[in-house]
Design a protein around this motif. Structure first.
Motif, PDB file in Angstrom:
ATOM      1  N   SER A 156       0.912  -1.144  -0.127  1.00  0.00           N
ATOM      2  CA  SER A 156      -0.009   0.030  -0.123  1.00  0.00           C
ATOM      3  C   SER A 156       0.800   1.344  -0.099  1.00  0.00           C
ATOM      4  N   PHE A 157       1.962   1.204   0.558  1.00  0.00           N
ATOM      5  CA  PHE A 157       3.134   2.327   0.385  1.00  0.00           C
ATOM      6  C   PHE A 157       3.229   2.599  -1.051  1.00  0.00           C
ATOM      7  N   GLN A 158       3.649   1.460  -1.650  1.00  0.00           N
ATOM      8  CA  GLN A 158       3.876   1.837  -3.317  1.00  0.00           C
ATOM      9  C   GLN A 158       2.773   2.383  -4.073  1.00  0.00           C
ATOM     10  N   PHE A 159       1.584   1.909  -3.782  1.00  0.00           N
ATOM     11  CA  PHE A 159       0.217   2.434  -4.271  1.00  0.00           C
ATOM     12  C   PHE A 159       0.128   3.966  -3.950  1.00  0.00           C
ATOM     13  N   ALA A 160       0.389   4.310  -2.708  1.00  0.00           N
ATOM     14  CA  ALA A 160       0.257   5.657  -2.092  1.00  0.00           C
ATOM     15  C   ALA A 160       1.243   6.598  -2.747  1.00  0.00           C
ATOM     16  N   ALA A 161       2.599   6.016  -2.924  1.00  0.00           N
ATOM     17  CA  ALA A 161       3.746   7.048  -3.123  1.00  0.00           C
ATOM     18  C   ALA A 161       3.298   7.443  -4.903  1.00  0.00           C
ATOM     19  N   ASN A 221      -8.654   2.540   0.776  1.00  0.00           N
ATOM     20  CA  ASN A 221      -8.862   1.302  -0.229  1.00  0.00           C
ATOM     21  C   ASN A 221      -7.991   1.333  -1.542  1.00  0.00           C
ATOM     22  N   LEU A 222      -6.855   1.600  -1.258  1.00  0.00           N
ATOM     23  CA  LEU A 222      -5.980   1.713  -2.324  1.00  0.00           C
ATOM     24  C   LEU A 222      -5.949   0.465  -3.490  1.00  0.00           C
ATOM     25  N   GLY A 223      -6.079   0.471  -4.639  1.00  0.00           N
ATOM     26  CA  GLY A 223      -6.090  -0.424  -5.489  1.00  0.00           C
ATOM     27  C   GLY A 223      -7.654  -1.143  -5.685  1.00  0.00           C
ATOM     28  N   GLY A 224      -8.614  -0.547  -4.746  1.00  0.00           N
ATOM     29  CA  GLY A 224      -9.775  -1.269  -4.949  1.00  0.00           C
ATOM     30  C   GLY A 224     -10.698  -0.354  -5.675  1.00  0.00           C
ATOM     31  N   GLN A 225     -12.008  -0.943  -5.908  1.00  0.00           N
ATOM     32  CA  GLN A 225     -12.859  -0.421  -6.701  1.00  0.00           C
ATOM     33  C   GLN A 225     -13.620   1.015  -5.676  1.00  0.00           C
ATOM     34  N   ASP A 226     -13.391   0.940  -4.364  1.00  0.00           N
ATOM     35  CA  ASP A 226     -13.843   2.030  -3.358  1.00  0.00           C
ATOM     36  C   ASP A 226     -12.558   2.847  -3.255  1.00  0.00           C
ATOM     37  N   GLU A 227     -11.675   3.072  -4.066  1.00  0.00           N
ATOM     38  CA  GLU A 227     -10.510   3.912  -3.816  1.00  0.00           C
ATOM     39  C   GLU A 227     -11.109   5.366  -3.628  1.00  0.00           C
ATOM     40  N   ARG A 228     -10.462   5.980  -2.711  1.00  0.00           N
ATOM     41  CA  ARG A 228     -10.665   7.367  -2.371  1.00  0.00           C
ATOM     42  C   ARG A 228      -9.787   8.174  -1.698  1.00  0.00           C
ATOM     43  N   ILE A 229      -9.474   9.473  -2.417  1.00  0.00           N
ATOM     44  CA  ILE A 229      -8.059  10.006  -2.013  1.00  0.00           C
ATOM     45  C   ILE A 229      -8.728  11.466  -1.355  1.00  0.00           C
ATOM     46  N   PHE A 232      -9.830   1.736   6.682  1.00  0.00           N
ATOM     47  CA  PHE A 232      -8.612   1.043   5.755  1.00  0.00           C
ATOM     48  C   PHE A 232      -8.118   2.012   4.905  1.00  0.00           C
ATOM     49  N   TYR A 233      -6.903   2.640   5.202  1.00  0.00           N
ATOM     50  CA  TYR A 233      -6.291   3.749   4.579  1.00  0.00           C
ATOM     51  C   TYR A 233      -4.863   3.764   4.955  1.00  0.00           C
ATOM     52  N   VAL A 234      -4.171   4.535   3.934  1.00  0.00           N
ATOM     53  CA  VAL A 234      -2.659   5.056   4.451  1.00  0.00           C
ATOM     54  C   VAL A 234      -2.725   6.426   4.481  1.00  0.00           C
ATOM     55  N   LEU A 235      -2.129   6.837   5.429  1.00  0.00           N
ATOM     56  CA  LEU A 235      -2.013   8.432   5.698  1.00  0.00           C
ATOM     57  C   LEU A 235      -0.623   9.127   5.196  1.00  0.00           C
TER      58      LEU A 235
END
Length: 453
Positions: free
Chosen positions: A149-154, A219-227, A243-246
Protein backbone atom coordinates in the motif's frame (compact mmCIF):
# COMPACT_ATOMS: atom_id res chain seq x y z
CA UNK A 1 13.25 -28.82 5.69
CA UNK A 2 10.23 -28.41 3.40
CA UNK A 3 8.27 -25.17 3.50
CA UNK A 4 4.89 -25.81 5.11
CA UNK A 5 3.82 -22.17 5.20
CA UNK A 6 3.14 -19.80 2.30
CA UNK A 7 2.41 -16.14 3.06
CA UNK A 8 0.47 -14.61 0.18
CA UNK A 9 0.07 -10.89 -0.39
CA UNK A 10 -3.48 -9.89 -1.37
CA UNK A 11 -4.76 -6.58 -2.74
CA UNK A 12 -8.04 -4.75 -2.21
CA UNK A 13 -9.60 -6.89 -4.92
CA UNK A 14 -9.29 -9.95 -2.70
CA UNK A 15 -8.20 -13.51 -3.43
CA UNK A 16 -10.22 -13.60 -6.65
CA UNK A 17 -7.82 -11.13 -8.28
CA UNK A 18 -4.67 -13.11 -7.50
CA UNK A 19 -2.86 -14.76 -10.43
CA UNK A 20 -4.28 -18.16 -11.31
CA UNK A 21 -1.21 -20.03 -10.08
CA UNK A 22 -1.33 -18.27 -6.71
CA UNK A 23 -5.03 -19.03 -6.33
CA UNK A 24 -4.23 -22.66 -7.02
CA UNK A 25 -1.62 -22.55 -4.25
CA UNK A 26 -4.32 -21.32 -1.86
CA UNK A 27 -6.66 -24.09 -2.96
CA UNK A 28 -4.17 -26.80 -1.95
CA UNK A 29 -3.69 -25.48 1.58
CA UNK A 30 -5.15 -27.45 4.46
CA UNK A 31 -5.39 -24.29 6.56
CA UNK A 32 -5.94 -20.73 5.36
CA UNK A 33 -5.51 -17.92 7.90
CA UNK A 34 -6.34 -14.28 7.30
CA UNK A 35 -8.70 -11.37 7.87
CA UNK A 36 -12.43 -11.94 7.32
CA UNK A 37 -12.52 -9.71 4.23
CA UNK A 38 -10.07 -12.05 2.45
CA UNK A 39 -11.49 -15.30 3.79
CA UNK A 40 -14.92 -14.25 2.49
CA UNK A 41 -13.68 -15.16 -1.00
CA UNK A 42 -13.10 -18.77 0.07
CA UNK A 43 -15.22 -21.68 1.17
CA UNK A 44 -14.12 -24.31 3.68
CA UNK A 45 -13.79 -27.67 1.95
CA UNK A 46 -14.23 -30.89 3.88
CA UNK A 47 -14.11 -34.02 1.77
CA UNK A 48 -12.59 -37.46 2.01
CA UNK A 49 -11.47 -39.92 -0.65
CA UNK A 50 -9.20 -42.93 -0.55
CA UNK A 51 -6.13 -43.39 -2.65
CA UNK A 52 -4.16 -46.62 -2.12
CA UNK A 53 -0.89 -45.31 -3.60
CA UNK A 54 -0.49 -42.61 -0.95
CA UNK A 55 0.11 -43.14 2.73
CA UNK A 56 -2.20 -40.45 4.16
CA UNK A 57 -4.36 -37.44 3.22
CA UNK A 58 -1.78 -35.21 4.95
CA UNK A 59 0.94 -36.52 2.62
CA UNK A 60 -1.28 -35.87 -0.39
CA UNK A 61 -1.92 -32.30 0.64
CA UNK A 62 1.73 -31.61 1.45
CA UNK A 63 2.93 -33.05 -1.88
CA UNK A 64 0.28 -31.12 -3.77
CA UNK A 65 1.22 -27.85 -2.08
CA UNK A 66 4.90 -28.48 -2.77
CA UNK A 67 4.19 -29.15 -6.45
CA UNK A 68 2.28 -25.90 -6.84
CA UNK A 69 5.00 -23.99 -4.97
CA UNK A 70 7.68 -25.44 -7.25
CA UNK A 71 5.71 -24.39 -10.29
CA UNK A 72 5.44 -20.84 -8.97
CA UNK A 73 9.18 -20.71 -8.33
CA UNK A 74 9.78 -21.95 -11.87
CA UNK A 75 7.55 -19.13 -13.21
CA UNK A 76 5.20 -21.67 -14.69
CA UNK A 77 1.54 -21.08 -15.43
CA UNK A 78 0.35 -23.87 -13.21
CA UNK A 79 1.37 -26.81 -11.04
CA UNK A 80 3.67 -29.56 -12.19
CA UNK A 81 1.96 -32.79 -13.18
CA UNK A 82 0.72 -34.90 -11.67
CA UNK A 83 -0.96 -33.04 -8.78
CA UNK A 84 -3.29 -35.21 -6.73
CA UNK A 85 -6.41 -33.14 -7.25
CA UNK A 86 -8.49 -36.32 -7.26
CA UNK A 87 -7.58 -37.20 -3.68
CA UNK A 88 -9.80 -34.60 -2.07
CA UNK A 89 -9.26 -31.64 0.19
CA UNK A 90 -9.87 -30.64 3.77
CA UNK A 91 -9.54 -26.90 4.19
CA UNK A 92 -10.09 -24.97 7.38
CA UNK A 93 -10.49 -21.19 7.36
CA UNK A 94 -9.22 -19.35 10.44
CA UNK A 95 -9.82 -15.66 11.12
CA UNK A 96 -7.09 -13.60 12.75
CA UNK A 97 -7.51 -13.12 16.49
CA UNK A 98 -5.56 -9.99 17.57
CA UNK A 99 -3.33 -8.96 19.24
CA UNK A 100 -0.20 -9.78 17.26
CA UNK A 101 1.12 -12.33 19.76
CA UNK A 102 -2.10 -14.34 19.37
CA UNK A 103 -1.89 -14.11 15.58
CA UNK A 104 1.64 -15.49 15.56
CA UNK A 105 0.56 -18.33 17.84
CA UNK A 106 -2.37 -19.11 15.51
CA UNK A 107 0.13 -19.76 12.73
CA UNK A 108 2.70 -21.63 14.82
CA UNK A 109 -0.01 -24.09 15.96
CA UNK A 110 -0.31 -25.22 12.33
CA UNK A 111 3.39 -26.11 12.05
CA UNK A 112 3.87 -28.98 9.62
CA UNK A 113 0.45 -28.64 7.97
CA UNK A 114 0.13 -27.17 4.45
CA UNK A 115 -0.85 -23.64 5.45
CA UNK A 116 -1.45 -20.36 3.64
CA UNK A 117 -1.60 -16.96 5.35
CA UNK A 118 -3.41 -14.19 3.48
CA UNK A 119 -1.88 -10.78 4.17
CA UNK A 120 -2.29 -7.30 2.74
CA UNK A 121 0.16 -6.23 0.05
CA UNK A 122 3.77 -7.02 0.90
CA UNK A 123 3.80 -9.26 4.01
CA UNK A 124 7.39 -8.28 4.78
CA UNK A 125 6.75 -4.51 4.95
CA UNK A 126 5.25 -3.98 8.44
CA UNK A 127 3.24 -7.14 7.77
CA UNK A 128 2.66 -10.50 9.41
CA UNK A 129 5.54 -11.99 7.44
CA UNK A 130 8.00 -9.74 9.24
CA UNK A 131 6.66 -10.92 12.61
CA UNK A 132 6.60 -14.60 11.69
CA UNK A 133 10.17 -14.42 10.37
CA UNK A 134 11.35 -13.97 13.96
CA UNK A 135 9.82 -17.33 14.94
CA UNK A 136 10.50 -19.54 11.91
CA UNK A 137 13.50 -20.94 10.08
CA UNK A 138 13.87 -19.55 6.57
CA UNK A 139 13.27 -23.03 5.10
CA UNK A 140 9.84 -23.24 6.71
CA UNK A 141 8.07 -20.49 4.79
CA UNK A 142 7.81 -18.78 1.42
CA UNK A 143 6.71 -15.19 0.77
CA UNK A 144 4.52 -14.27 -2.23
CA UNK A 145 4.47 -10.44 -2.13
CA UNK A 146 2.11 -8.05 -3.86
CA UNK A 147 2.65 -4.31 -4.28
CA UNK A 148 2.56 -2.64 -0.87
CA UNK A 149 0.00 0.00 0.00
CA UNK A 150 3.01 2.28 0.46
CA UNK A 151 3.86 1.80 -3.22
CA UNK A 152 0.30 2.53 -4.28
CA UNK A 153 0.23 5.64 -2.08
CA UNK A 154 3.54 6.98 -3.38
CA UNK A 155 2.33 6.44 -6.95
CA UNK A 156 -0.92 8.31 -6.32
CA UNK A 157 0.89 11.21 -4.63
CA UNK A 158 3.81 11.22 -7.11
CA UNK A 159 6.24 11.03 -4.19
CA UNK A 160 9.62 9.33 -4.87
CA UNK A 161 9.43 6.48 -2.37
CA UNK A 162 13.16 6.49 -1.61
CA UNK A 163 12.75 9.99 -0.12
CA UNK A 164 9.72 9.12 2.04
CA UNK A 165 9.65 7.77 5.60
CA UNK A 166 7.42 4.69 5.78
CA UNK A 167 6.15 3.89 9.28
CA UNK A 168 3.44 1.87 10.93
CA UNK A 169 0.98 3.32 13.43
CA UNK A 170 -1.20 0.22 13.06
CA UNK A 171 -1.66 -1.27 16.51
CA UNK A 172 0.90 1.20 17.81
CA UNK A 173 0.57 4.45 19.76
CA UNK A 174 0.03 7.37 17.36
CA UNK A 175 2.65 9.35 19.30
CA UNK A 176 5.18 7.39 17.25
CA UNK A 177 4.76 10.08 14.58
CA UNK A 178 6.77 12.67 16.58
CA UNK A 179 10.34 11.76 15.50
CA UNK A 180 9.24 12.14 11.87
CA UNK A 181 7.75 15.61 12.22
CA UNK A 182 10.49 17.65 10.55
CA UNK A 183 10.40 20.53 8.04
CA UNK A 184 9.88 19.30 4.48
CA UNK A 185 9.67 15.67 5.59
CA UNK A 186 7.21 13.37 3.85
CA UNK A 187 5.75 10.42 5.70
CA UNK A 188 3.51 7.50 4.73
CA UNK A 189 1.92 5.77 7.70
CA UNK A 190 -0.14 2.62 8.12
CA UNK A 191 -3.03 3.24 10.50
CA UNK A 192 -5.30 1.42 12.94
CA UNK A 193 -8.59 3.18 12.26
CA UNK A 194 -10.09 6.60 11.59
CA UNK A 195 -8.86 7.81 14.97
CA UNK A 196 -5.19 7.51 13.98
CA UNK A 197 -5.42 10.40 11.52
CA UNK A 198 -7.15 12.55 14.14
CA UNK A 199 -4.33 11.93 16.63
CA UNK A 200 -1.69 12.73 13.99
CA UNK A 201 -3.45 15.97 13.05
CA UNK A 202 -3.54 17.01 16.71
CA UNK A 203 0.18 16.22 17.08
CA UNK A 204 1.08 18.27 14.02
CA UNK A 205 -0.90 21.29 15.24
CA UNK A 206 0.61 21.04 18.75
CA UNK A 207 4.12 20.93 17.29
CA UNK A 208 3.57 24.01 15.11
CA UNK A 209 3.00 22.06 11.88
CA UNK A 210 -0.67 22.91 11.40
CA UNK A 211 -0.14 23.84 7.74
CA UNK A 212 1.14 20.36 6.89
CA UNK A 213 -0.81 18.58 4.17
CA UNK A 214 -2.53 15.37 5.27
CA UNK A 215 -3.74 12.95 2.60
CA UNK A 216 -6.02 10.04 3.42
CA UNK A 217 -5.71 7.28 0.79
CA UNK A 218 -8.52 4.78 1.32
CA UNK A 219 -8.93 1.28 -0.17
CA UNK A 220 -5.93 1.70 -2.48
CA UNK A 221 -6.16 -0.44 -5.59
CA UNK A 222 -9.82 -1.32 -4.99
CA UNK A 223 -13.06 -0.23 -6.57
CA UNK A 224 -13.81 2.02 -3.59
CA UNK A 225 -10.49 3.86 -3.70
CA UNK A 226 -10.82 7.41 -2.43
CA UNK A 227 -8.21 10.13 -1.81
CA UNK A 228 -8.83 13.27 0.26
CA UNK A 229 -6.39 16.00 1.27
CA UNK A 230 -6.50 18.87 3.75
CA UNK A 231 -4.30 20.89 6.09
CA UNK A 232 -3.69 19.36 9.51
CA UNK A 233 -5.28 22.35 11.26
CA UNK A 234 -8.47 21.85 9.22
CA UNK A 235 -8.59 18.07 9.38
CA UNK A 236 -11.90 16.32 10.13
CA UNK A 237 -12.00 12.54 10.60
CA UNK A 238 -15.77 12.12 10.46
CA UNK A 239 -15.97 11.06 6.82
CA UNK A 240 -13.09 8.57 6.56
CA UNK A 241 -13.14 4.80 6.99
CA UNK A 242 -10.75 2.46 8.75
CA UNK A 243 -8.71 1.13 5.79
CA UNK A 244 -6.31 3.79 4.58
CA UNK A 245 -2.73 4.97 4.32
CA UNK A 246 -1.99 8.41 5.74
CA UNK A 247 0.32 10.72 3.80
CA UNK A 248 1.90 13.66 5.63
CA UNK A 249 3.81 16.46 3.92
CA UNK A 250 5.30 18.36 6.85
CA UNK A 251 5.20 22.17 6.74
CA UNK A 252 6.63 23.96 9.77
CA UNK A 253 5.49 27.30 11.13
CA UNK A 254 8.27 29.84 11.63
CA UNK A 255 8.12 29.34 15.40
CA UNK A 256 7.94 25.54 15.35
CA UNK A 257 10.70 23.94 17.46
CA UNK A 258 13.15 21.79 15.53
CA UNK A 259 13.46 18.35 17.18
CA UNK A 260 15.59 16.15 14.91
CA UNK A 261 16.67 12.59 15.77
CA UNK A 262 20.26 13.77 16.20
CA UNK A 263 21.14 13.61 19.93
CA UNK A 264 21.15 16.86 21.87
CA UNK A 265 17.54 18.03 21.98
CA UNK A 266 16.97 21.39 23.67
CA UNK A 267 16.62 21.12 27.44
CA UNK A 268 13.25 22.83 27.07
CA UNK A 269 11.92 19.81 25.15
CA UNK A 270 11.74 17.84 28.42
CA UNK A 271 9.45 18.17 31.41
CA UNK A 272 11.86 18.04 34.34
CA UNK A 273 12.36 18.90 38.00
CA UNK A 274 15.97 19.82 37.30
CA UNK A 275 17.29 16.25 37.27
CA UNK A 276 18.31 16.44 33.61
CA UNK A 277 21.51 15.63 31.76
CA UNK A 278 22.07 18.95 30.00
CA UNK A 279 22.06 19.22 26.23
CA UNK A 280 25.81 19.33 25.52
CA UNK A 281 26.65 16.54 27.96
CA UNK A 282 23.66 14.51 26.76
CA UNK A 283 24.83 14.67 23.15
CA UNK A 284 28.32 13.50 24.17
CA UNK A 285 26.82 10.73 26.30
CA UNK A 286 24.61 9.36 23.51
CA UNK A 287 27.60 9.45 21.15
CA UNK A 288 29.57 7.30 23.59
CA UNK A 289 26.66 4.90 24.07
CA UNK A 290 26.49 4.52 20.26
CA UNK A 291 22.84 3.53 19.55
CA UNK A 292 22.20 1.06 16.75
CA UNK A 293 19.09 -0.68 15.38
CA UNK A 294 17.40 -3.02 17.83
CA UNK A 295 19.87 -2.44 20.68
CA UNK A 296 18.69 -2.27 24.30
CA UNK A 297 19.79 0.43 26.76
CA UNK A 298 19.45 0.48 30.52
CA UNK A 299 19.11 4.07 31.79
CA UNK A 300 19.80 3.62 35.51
CA UNK A 301 18.73 6.62 37.57
CA UNK A 302 16.80 7.96 34.60
CA UNK A 303 15.60 11.27 36.09
CA UNK A 304 13.24 12.64 33.44
CA UNK A 305 14.29 9.94 30.93
CA UNK A 306 16.27 12.15 28.55
CA UNK A 307 19.07 9.65 27.83
CA UNK A 308 16.71 6.72 27.22
CA UNK A 309 14.46 8.85 25.03
CA UNK A 310 17.27 10.19 22.86
CA UNK A 311 18.74 6.68 22.56
CA UNK A 312 15.45 5.36 21.15
CA UNK A 313 15.08 8.30 18.76
CA UNK A 314 18.62 7.85 17.41
CA UNK A 315 18.31 4.36 15.88
CA UNK A 316 15.58 2.28 14.26
CA UNK A 317 13.83 -0.07 16.71
CA UNK A 318 16.26 0.80 19.51
CA UNK A 319 14.80 -0.08 22.91
CA UNK A 320 15.39 1.22 26.41
CA UNK A 321 14.42 0.59 30.02
CA UNK A 322 14.33 3.63 32.30
CA UNK A 323 14.96 2.74 35.97
CA UNK A 324 13.79 5.39 38.43
CA UNK A 325 12.68 5.30 42.06
CA UNK A 326 10.98 8.71 42.42
CA UNK A 327 7.25 8.62 41.70
CA UNK A 328 6.94 12.11 40.23
CA UNK A 329 9.86 11.47 37.91
CA UNK A 330 8.20 8.30 36.66
CA UNK A 331 5.30 10.44 35.45
CA UNK A 332 7.73 12.89 33.83
CA UNK A 333 9.43 10.07 31.96
CA UNK A 334 6.08 8.84 30.60
CA UNK A 335 5.05 12.35 29.53
CA UNK A 336 8.40 13.02 27.83
CA UNK A 337 8.42 9.65 26.09
CA UNK A 338 4.99 10.25 24.57
CA UNK A 339 5.69 13.86 23.60
CA UNK A 340 8.98 12.98 21.90
CA UNK A 341 7.74 9.94 19.99
CA UNK A 342 8.98 6.92 21.94
CA UNK A 343 5.83 5.79 23.83
CA UNK A 344 7.13 2.21 24.01
CA UNK A 345 9.91 3.21 26.43
CA UNK A 346 9.75 0.75 29.33
CA UNK A 347 9.68 2.43 32.75
CA UNK A 348 10.61 0.49 35.88
CA UNK A 349 10.00 1.78 39.39
CA UNK A 350 12.11 0.63 42.31
CA UNK A 351 15.40 0.90 44.14
CA UNK A 352 18.40 -0.24 42.11
CA UNK A 353 20.14 -2.64 42.06
CA UNK A 354 17.13 -4.68 43.18
CA UNK A 355 14.97 -3.31 40.36
CA UNK A 356 17.48 -4.54 37.77
CA UNK A 357 16.96 -8.21 38.60
CA UNK A 358 15.35 -10.33 35.89
CA UNK A 359 15.52 -7.64 33.21
CA UNK A 360 16.69 -8.42 29.65
CA UNK A 361 20.46 -8.16 29.26
CA UNK A 362 21.39 -4.74 27.86
CA UNK A 363 23.67 -3.83 24.97
CA UNK A 364 24.51 -0.54 26.68
CA UNK A 365 24.09 1.02 30.12
CA UNK A 366 24.02 4.64 31.20
CA UNK A 367 24.71 5.11 34.90
CA UNK A 368 23.51 8.56 35.86
CA UNK A 369 22.45 8.12 39.48
CA UNK A 370 24.28 6.77 42.57
CA UNK A 371 27.46 6.52 40.49
CA UNK A 372 29.63 5.98 43.57
CA UNK A 373 27.61 2.93 44.68
CA UNK A 374 29.86 -0.07 44.02
CA UNK A 375 27.07 -2.62 44.46
CA UNK A 376 24.99 -0.85 41.84
CA UNK A 377 27.91 -0.66 39.45
CA UNK A 378 28.73 -4.34 39.94
CA UNK A 379 25.12 -5.34 39.20
CA UNK A 380 25.16 -3.26 36.02
CA UNK A 381 28.53 -4.62 34.90
CA UNK A 382 27.46 -8.22 35.51
CA UNK A 383 24.28 -7.72 33.47
CA UNK A 384 25.96 -5.98 30.52
CA UNK A 385 26.50 -8.17 27.47
CA UNK A 386 30.10 -8.86 26.42
CA UNK A 387 31.02 -6.18 23.89
CA UNK A 388 28.44 -3.84 25.43
CA UNK A 389 29.19 -0.27 26.43
CA UNK A 390 28.81 1.38 29.82
CA UNK A 391 28.90 5.16 30.27
CA UNK A 392 28.84 6.85 33.69
CA UNK A 393 28.74 10.59 34.40
CA UNK A 394 30.01 11.99 37.69
CA UNK A 395 29.79 15.49 39.18
CA UNK A 396 30.68 14.78 42.84
CA UNK A 397 34.14 13.97 44.22
CA UNK A 398 32.90 10.63 45.59
CA UNK A 399 31.55 9.64 42.17
CA UNK A 400 34.74 10.80 40.43
CA UNK A 401 36.88 8.73 42.81
CA UNK A 402 34.76 5.66 42.01
CA UNK A 403 35.22 6.24 38.28
CA UNK A 404 39.01 6.54 38.70
CA UNK A 405 39.12 3.21 40.57
CA UNK A 406 36.97 1.44 37.99
CA UNK A 407 38.95 2.84 35.07
CA UNK A 408 42.19 1.58 36.67
CA UNK A 409 40.57 -1.87 36.96
CA UNK A 410 38.67 -2.17 33.69
CA UNK A 411 40.20 0.43 31.39
CA UNK A 412 38.14 2.66 29.12
CA UNK A 413 38.23 6.41 28.56
CA UNK A 414 37.93 9.16 31.16
CA UNK A 415 36.91 12.59 29.86
CA UNK A 416 36.25 15.86 31.66
CA UNK A 417 33.43 17.86 30.05
CA UNK A 418 33.38 21.57 30.92
CA UNK A 419 30.56 23.74 29.59
CA UNK A 420 30.02 27.45 30.11
CA UNK A 421 26.93 29.39 29.08
CA UNK A 422 26.30 33.05 28.46
CA UNK A 423 25.27 35.07 31.49
CA UNK A 424 25.54 38.63 32.75
CA UNK A 425 27.15 40.45 35.67
CA UNK A 426 25.47 43.81 35.80
CA UNK A 427 25.76 45.26 32.30
CA UNK A 428 28.66 42.99 31.33
CA UNK A 429 28.45 39.56 29.69
CA UNK A 430 30.29 36.52 31.00
CA UNK A 431 30.48 32.80 30.27
CA UNK A 432 29.37 31.16 33.48
CA UNK A 433 30.74 27.61 34.00
CA UNK A 434 28.41 24.77 34.86
CA UNK A 435 29.48 21.94 37.13
CA UNK A 436 32.09 19.94 35.22
CA UNK A 437 31.18 16.35 34.36
CA UNK A 438 33.66 13.49 34.46
CA UNK A 439 32.62 10.81 32.00
CA UNK A 440 33.85 7.24 31.94
CA UNK A 441 33.12 5.10 28.88
CA UNK A 442 34.15 1.46 28.74
CA UNK A 443 33.47 -1.60 26.57
CA UNK A 444 33.00 -4.89 28.40
CA UNK A 445 35.47 -7.47 27.07
CA UNK A 446 34.58 -11.06 26.35
CA UNK A 447 36.80 -12.11 29.23
CA UNK A 448 36.63 -10.05 32.41
CA UNK A 449 37.29 -10.34 36.13
CA UNK A 450 34.15 -11.26 38.04
CA UNK A 451 35.12 -9.39 41.20
CA UNK A 452 36.94 -6.20 41.96
CA UNK A 453 40.48 -6.81 43.28
Amino acid sequence: MTAWLHIVGVGEGGVGELPAATRLLVSFAEVVIGPPRFLADLEPIIASHSHPELSSPDEVRQRSLEAVARALLDDGDGPEEPVATDIGDHRVLIEWQPPLANMVEQVLRQRGKPTVVLASGDPMWFGIGASLARHLDAEEFVIHPLASSFQFAAARLHWPLQHVATISLHGRPPEGIHPFILPGHRVLALTSDAGTARHVADALVARGYGQSRMTVLENLGGQDERITETAAELFEADSIGDFYVLGIDCVADVSAPLLPPVPGLPDEAFVTDGQLTKREVRAATIARLAPYPGALLWDVGAGCGSIAIEWMRAARDAEAIAFEREGERLQMIAVNAAALGVPTLRIENGEAPGSLAGMPAPDAIFLGGNVADDALFQACWNALKPGGRLVANAVTLDAEAALYRRQAWLGGDLVRIDVATLDAIGTQHVLRPRLPVTQWAVVKPEQWLAAQP
